[in-house]
Enzyme design. Structure first.
Site, mmCIF file in Angstrom:
data_model
loop_
_atom_site.group_PDB
_atom_site.id
_atom_site.type_symbol
_atom_site.label_atom_id
_atom_site.label_comp_id
_atom_site.label_asym_id
_atom_site.label_seq_id
_atom_site.Cartn_x
_atom_site.Cartn_y
_atom_site.Cartn_z
ATOM 1 C CG HIS A 72 4.967 104.584 82.776
ATOM 2 N ND1 HIS A 72 4.312 103.400 83.009
ATOM 3 C CD2 HIS A 72 5.708 104.382 81.637
ATOM 4 C CE1 HIS A 72 4.644 102.522 82.067
ATOM 5 N NE2 HIS A 72 5.482 103.090 81.231
ATOM 6 N N GLY B 217 0.136 100.806 80.593
ATOM 7 C CA GLY B 217 0.862 99.555 80.791
ATOM 8 C C GLY B 217 0.406 98.492 79.813
#
Length: 407
Positions: free
Chosen positions: A336, A339
């Site tokens: 996504h 991080g």
């Protein structure tokens, strides 16, 4: 090179990262997740890091069970983006005016709109909200009409939820203006279900912890709901609503930002393409290894064959528009974002405002102590993260930030 199998797990756990690159606490958290008897398998993305209960950057397939912590408290958090017909040549040398206009349009941090946004006045097609005013209004009436079915303990929050619709929040949420590899201008934003999603998640996590089948778990934050129970039904009802809230929140924000951009370039006129939208904290019913499963992605996006998704880096680096390859080994998932590689407190201890200014050179943004914890060096290298998942996604566009709004 990837995936590699995490040693010492009960359910198969495949990683798109090497063990030595992941903090020990996160590895133990993954082993705890994989030990749950309902878990079919765990997939770990290259942006993996420690989370509350479940690891950020994890995809978990369960049989007839779901752990609310495997979705997270920002239910439905995700990304939205749109390409414009503006180019770098259209942008002024100083973007302060545009940033001010965007910040005036979209409340950030704990702020909310004074009155709920009238979505029928936003230019629905620009934001992907509906084909006509009547269709648009019917969809919103249905959505808000279901608020009364949510958990009784959030019913007093309806007015706040209305006013927070179309707001950014804080932390790692952002609105950006970017340039792609061909110097076309994109709008990119990241946010979720705001306070109402957080309250729903926390209430259900607390309920799950008290259920008798969860008493012997290695981590009570991994408490699960079981299919066919009233608790599971209630959680899935509220989860589905909060995921829709998050998607609508991003769509309203994008419409507000598009309107601000149009006003800034009123003499030229701006056209917007079809938006790209994706959740990265959510649950879905999917076929995994040919069997129906409840799949949670916490800090991960679906990357089915042809799926478009957005993988941001950090303020001052770059972001990616990607197309999924549908790799079944990853449960059709990808990372996504970059991080975090250090906690917010660690970033505040290690870096200064001067460091932030240096690392965000060329980006019109806040450059003060309030956002030092979002400094690019607090995140993993986004290019390495993308390289690690070449078998999961193809890069469609590479975006570099020129303006960033933070809460």
């Amino acid at each position: 090179m990837f995936p590699v199998e995490l040693r010492g797990t009960k359910a198969q756990t495949l990683m798109w990262a090497h063990e030595h690159e992941v903090e020990q606490a996160a590895l133990q958290q993954l082993r705890n997740i994989a030990a749950l008897k309902w878990v079919h398998g765990v997939r770990v993305m290259p942006d993996v890091h420690l989370g509350k209960g479940a690891t950020v950057g994890s995809v978990i397939a369960m049989r007839d069970a779901v752990a609310p912590a495997a979705v997270g408290v920002d239910i439905g958090c995700g990304m939205e983006s749109v390409r414009t017909d503006l180019t770098a040549a259209d942008l002024p040398d100083n973007l302060r005016s545009l940033r001010t206009r965007i910040e005036a349009a979209v409340p950030v941090g704990f702020q909310a709109h004074h009155d709920a946004v009238d979505v029928t006045r936003l230019g629905a097609q620009v934001a992907g909200l509906g084909a006509s005013t009547a269709t648009l209004r019917a969809g919103w009436d249905r959505f808000w009409g279901s608020f009364g079915a949510l958990d009784d303990r959030v019913q007093a929050r309806e007015s706040k939820a209305h006013k927070q619709m179309g707001t950014l929040g804080g932390g790692n949420h952002f609105i950006e203006v970017c340039l792609d590899q061909d110097d076309h201008v994109w709008i990119l934003l990241h946010s979720g279900s705001r306070n109402i999603g957080k309250e729903l998640a926390e209430r259900h996590i607390a309920i799950a912890r008290k259920l008798p089948h969860n008493v012997d778990l290695p981590d009570r934050d991994l408490a699960v709901f079981l299919a066919g129970t009233p608790e599971m039904d209630a959680y899935r009802r509220d989860l589905t609503w909060a995921q829709e809230y998050a998607a609508r929140n991003r769509a309203v924000m994008l419409a507000l930002v598009c309107r601000a951009v149009s006003a800034e370039f009123a003499e030229r006129g701006v056209r917007f393409e079809q938006p790209i939208s994706c959740h990265h904290n959510y649950m879905a019913e999917e076929l995994i290894d040919g069997v129906p499963m409840l799949v949670t992605r916490k800090g991960a996006v679906r990357a089915g064959a042809g799926d478009l998704a957005l993988i941001p880096g950090s303020m001052g680096t770059r972001s990616y528009v990607v197309r999924g390859k549908g790799n079944p080994a990853s449960f059709q998932s990808a990372s996504h974002g970059a991080g975090r590689r250090m906690s917010r407190n660690a970033a505040k201890r290690q870096f200064t405002v001067a460091d932030l200014i240096a690392q965000t050179e060329g980006v019109e943004s806040r450059k003060d102590a309030g956002v030092v914890d979002e400094i690019p060096a607090a995140y993993k290298d986004i290019d390495s993260v993308i390289e690690a998942q070449r078998d999961l996604v193809d890069v469609v566009a590479t975006l570099r930030q020129v303006l960033c709004v933070k809460g």
